[in-house]
Design a protein around this motif. Structure first.
Motif, mmCIF file in Angstrom:
data_model
loop_
_atom_site.group_PDB
_atom_site.id
_atom_site.type_symbol
_atom_site.label_atom_id
_atom_site.label_comp_id
_atom_site.label_asym_id
_atom_site.label_seq_id
_atom_site.Cartn_x
_atom_site.Cartn_y
_atom_site.Cartn_z
ATOM 1 N N TRP A 108 0.849 -1.196 0.000
ATOM 2 C CA TRP A 108 0.000 0.000 0.000
ATOM 3 C C TRP A 108 0.876 1.234 0.000
ATOM 4 C CZ3 TRP A 108 -0.396 4.361 2.989
ATOM 5 C CH2 TRP A 108 -1.488 5.208 2.704
ATOM 6 N N LEU A 109 0.506 2.190 -0.838
ATOM 7 C CA LEU A 109 1.145 3.496 -0.874
ATOM 8 C C LEU A 109 0.061 4.550 -1.099
ATOM 9 C CD1 LEU A 109 4.211 2.735 -3.154
ATOM 10 C CD2 LEU A 109 4.356 3.527 -0.787
ATOM 11 N N PRO A 110 0.288 5.774 -0.649
ATOM 12 C CA PRO A 110 -0.688 6.827 -0.926
ATOM 13 C C PRO A 110 -0.876 6.990 -2.436
ATOM 14 C CG PRO A 110 0.924 7.554 0.703
ATOM 15 C CD PRO A 110 1.430 6.263 0.152
ATOM 16 N N ASP A 111 -2.056 7.382 -2.848
ATOM 17 C CA ASP A 111 -2.312 7.645 -4.267
ATOM 18 C C ASP A 111 -1.384 8.746 -4.776
ATOM 19 O OD1 ASP A 111 -4.327 5.763 -4.351
ATOM 20 O OD2 ASP A 111 -5.919 7.232 -3.938
ATOM 21 N N GLY A 112 -1.006 8.629 -6.034
ATOM 22 C CA GLY A 112 -0.229 9.693 -6.657
ATOM 23 C C GLY A 112 1.264 9.565 -6.536
ATOM 24 N N LEU A 113 1.765 8.413 -6.030
ATOM 25 C CA LEU A 113 3.204 8.210 -5.916
ATOM 26 C C LEU A 113 3.682 7.197 -6.948
ATOM 27 C CD1 LEU A 113 3.850 8.002 -2.052
ATOM 28 C CD2 LEU A 113 3.829 10.024 -3.543
ATOM 29 N N GLY A 114 4.886 7.405 -7.442
ATOM 30 C CA GLY A 114 5.503 6.462 -8.366
ATOM 31 C C GLY A 114 6.966 6.265 -8.000
ATOM 32 N N GLU A 115 7.504 5.071 -8.240
ATOM 33 C CA GLU A 115 8.886 4.775 -7.847
ATOM 34 C C GLU A 115 9.877 5.521 -8.743
ATOM 35 O OE1 GLU A 115 11.529 0.908 -6.425
ATOM 36 O OE2 GLU A 115 9.696 0.614 -7.604
ATOM 37 N N GLN A 116 10.908 6.106 -8.098
ATOM 38 C CA GLN A 116 11.902 6.895 -8.826
ATOM 39 C C GLN A 116 13.336 6.585 -8.418
ATOM 40 O OE1 GLN A 116 11.682 9.251 -11.261
ATOM 41 N NE2 GLN A 116 9.479 9.003 -11.489
ATOM 42 N N PHE A 117 13.552 5.670 -7.483
ATOM 43 C CA PHE A 117 14.912 5.449 -6.976
ATOM 44 C C PHE A 117 15.050 4.021 -6.468
ATOM 45 C CE2 PHE A 117 17.962 5.258 -3.494
ATOM 46 C CZ PHE A 117 19.042 6.010 -3.932
ATOM 47 N N ARG A 118 16.142 3.354 -6.874
ATOM 48 C CA ARG A 118 16.465 2.032 -6.331
ATOM 49 C C ARG A 118 17.962 1.950 -6.038
ATOM 50 N NH1 ARG A 118 12.947 -2.723 -9.491
ATOM 51 N NH2 ARG A 118 10.914 -2.034 -8.677
ATOM 52 N N GLN A 119 18.264 1.255 -4.961
ATOM 53 C CA GLN A 119 19.655 1.061 -4.572
ATOM 54 C C GLN A 119 19.776 -0.262 -3.844
ATOM 55 O OE1 GLN A 119 21.741 3.588 -1.465
ATOM 56 N NE2 GLN A 119 22.694 4.398 -3.302
ATOM 57 N N VAL A 120 20.851 -0.996 -4.125
ATOM 58 C CA VAL A 120 21.075 -2.287 -3.465
ATOM 59 C C VAL A 120 22.514 -2.379 -2.988
ATOM 60 C CG1 VAL A 120 19.295 -3.565 -4.711
ATOM 61 C CG2 VAL A 120 21.594 -3.387 -5.697
ATOM 62 N N ARG A 133 14.394 1.856 -1.658
ATOM 63 C CA ARG A 133 13.525 2.266 -2.760
ATOM 64 C C ARG A 133 12.787 3.525 -2.348
ATOM 65 N NH1 ARG A 133 10.151 -3.124 -4.207
ATOM 66 N NH2 ARG A 133 9.558 -1.850 -6.017
ATOM 67 N N SER A 134 12.500 4.415 -3.316
ATOM 68 C CA SER A 134 11.785 5.647 -3.015
ATOM 69 C C SER A 134 10.671 5.890 -4.028
ATOM 70 C CB SER A 134 12.739 6.850 -3.026
ATOM 71 O OG SER A 134 13.661 6.773 -1.956
ATOM 72 N N TRP A 135 9.509 6.318 -3.500
ATOM 73 C CA TRP A 135 8.344 6.658 -4.315
ATOM 74 C C TRP A 135 8.056 8.141 -4.143
ATOM 75 C CZ3 TRP A 135 9.197 2.276 -1.634
ATOM 76 C CH2 TRP A 135 9.047 1.058 -2.303
ATOM 77 N N LEU A 136 7.974 8.864 -5.242
ATOM 78 C CA LEU A 136 7.779 10.303 -5.240
ATOM 79 C C LEU A 136 6.439 10.638 -5.889
ATOM 80 C CD1 LEU A 136 10.894 9.845 -4.976
ATOM 81 C CD2 LEU A 136 11.186 11.956 -6.270
ATOM 82 N N PRO A 137 5.939 11.848 -5.647
ATOM 83 C CA PRO A 137 4.724 12.257 -6.357
ATOM 84 C C PRO A 137 4.898 12.120 -7.864
ATOM 85 C CG PRO A 137 5.207 13.788 -4.588
ATOM 86 C CD PRO A 137 6.386 12.862 -4.674
ATOM 87 N N VAL A 138 3.895 11.564 -8.547
ATOM 88 C CA VAL A 138 3.970 11.344 -9.990
ATOM 89 C C VAL A 138 4.303 12.652 -10.701
ATOM 90 C CG1 VAL A 138 2.651 10.723 -12.043
ATOM 91 C CG2 VAL A 138 2.404 9.382 -9.951
ATOM 92 N N GLY A 139 5.243 12.579 -11.615
ATOM 93 C CA GLY A 139 5.674 13.762 -12.341
ATOM 94 C C GLY A 139 6.852 14.460 -11.708
ATOM 95 N N THR A 140 7.288 13.989 -10.535
ATOM 96 C CA THR A 140 8.436 14.579 -9.847
ATOM 97 C C THR A 140 9.651 13.678 -10.020
ATOM 98 O OG1 THR A 140 6.988 15.526 -8.152
ATOM 99 C CG2 THR A 140 9.345 15.409 -7.640
#
Length: 312
Positions: A108-120, A133-140
């Motif tokens: 579950w994530l708040p509406d309007g977020l999309g993943e923009q960052f991954r690191q391992v 992992r990071s999810w940012l507001p869509v379009g950001t």
């Protein structure tokens, strides 16, 4: 090469090392929001990697902490790499690529977020030792200056080495909730790795952090690492941190290497719009100009798989 040329190269190296932003901001700002409010250090204590002894002594990781910042220097310090300005499609490609399991993800994530960052983080030949992992507001897009963005982040196999915050229940285990300009939840499920959910600059951040944390479940998702350094100085051999995120005009990839004892680190990075860079390194034995030149000259890489961008 003349003595004058050598002096000019070293002067350029030192000038850039003194002014460039440290690459550890990529993760430190994600995981350490509110550090002024509750002093702490972020540790990578991957399962079995450092063990209880390292955790008990709170060994800091140079490539993630503020103790020894790493600085960017130009590839070959002013000399073009062998492929010069060739298009990405013509550049050497890392082979074979490495797929590193991310292991866990929020359902579950708040509406309007999309993943923009991954690191391992990996050890040895690629054994998983943690992920972020990071999810940012869509379009950001992920900030190109590597400052921590607004949104939600999940770190796996990481912990915060203090006892601050208030107790909260995440499933059947007790975790810790910390609130400042961000909200973070840290917990360790039975038989699983420690985890941290961080929420920053979102409405109802405490409720969001708790709900995201309580939704985390196992996943088959993985990060495909398309960079490889055939040669790394022995003192940096041990752990590898691979970073990938899109940029406004393409993508960014980086590999950070840290010694097993965590005393030395260095980094190589590349963007779709530029040439490889080597980082001067932090720790007791910084990367030399000659080593930086060799690492960038021999670096193998190809365009990263960004099919996950914007998804969950």
């Amino acid at each position: 090469m003349s003595d004058l040329d050598d002096e000019r190269i070293r002067a350029a190296y030192e000038a850039i090392a003194a002014t460039a932003p440290p690459p550890e901001r990529v993760r430190a700002r994600i995981l350490a929001r509110g550090r002024a409010q509750y002093q702490r250090r972020v540790l990578l204590v991957g399962a079995g990697a450092l063990g209880a002894a390292a955790a008990a002594t709170a060994v800091g990781v140079p490539l993630l902490s503020n103790r020894t910042p790493t600085r960017h220097v130009p590839s070959l310090v002013g000399t073009d790499p062998p492929w010069g300005s060739a298009p990405i499609s013509a550049m050497p490609t890392a082979s074979p690529v490495l797929r590193v399991p991310l292991r866990f993800a929020p359902t579950w994530l708040p509406d309007g977020l999309g993943e923009q960052f991954r690191q391992v983080k990996t050890a040895g030949a690629g054994e998983p030792r943690g992920s972020t992992r990071s999810w940012l507001p869509v379009g950001t897009p992920y900030p190109e200056d590597h400052t921590g963005p607004a949104g939600v982040s999940l770190a796996v196999d990481e912990r915060i080495d203090d006892n601050s915050g208030e107790p909260v229940m995440i499933g059947s285990v007790e975790g810790r909730l910390r609130v400042s300009d961000s909200a973070s939840v840290e917990w360790q499920p039975p038989g699983g790795p420690s985890m941290i959910v961080m929420v920053y600059q979102l409405p109802n951040q405490v409720d969001v952090a708790l709900r995201v944390a309580r939704s985390v479940a196992a996943t088959t998702a993985a990060l495909t690492v398309t960079m490889r350094s055939p040669w790394v100085p022995d003192r940096f051999a041990g752990y590898t941190v691979a970073t990938v995120h899109p940029t406004s005009d393409g993508w960014y990839e980086a590999l950070t290497y840290a010694s097993t004892d965590l005393h030395n680190s260095c980094m190589v990075s590349v963007e779709s719009s530029g040439r490889p860079r080597a980082a001067a390194g932090g720790g007791r034995q910084p990367l030399t100009v000659e080593e930086a030149a060799r690492m960038t000259a021999e670096l193998l890489y190809g365009p990263p798989d960004l099919s996950w961008v914007g998804g969950r």
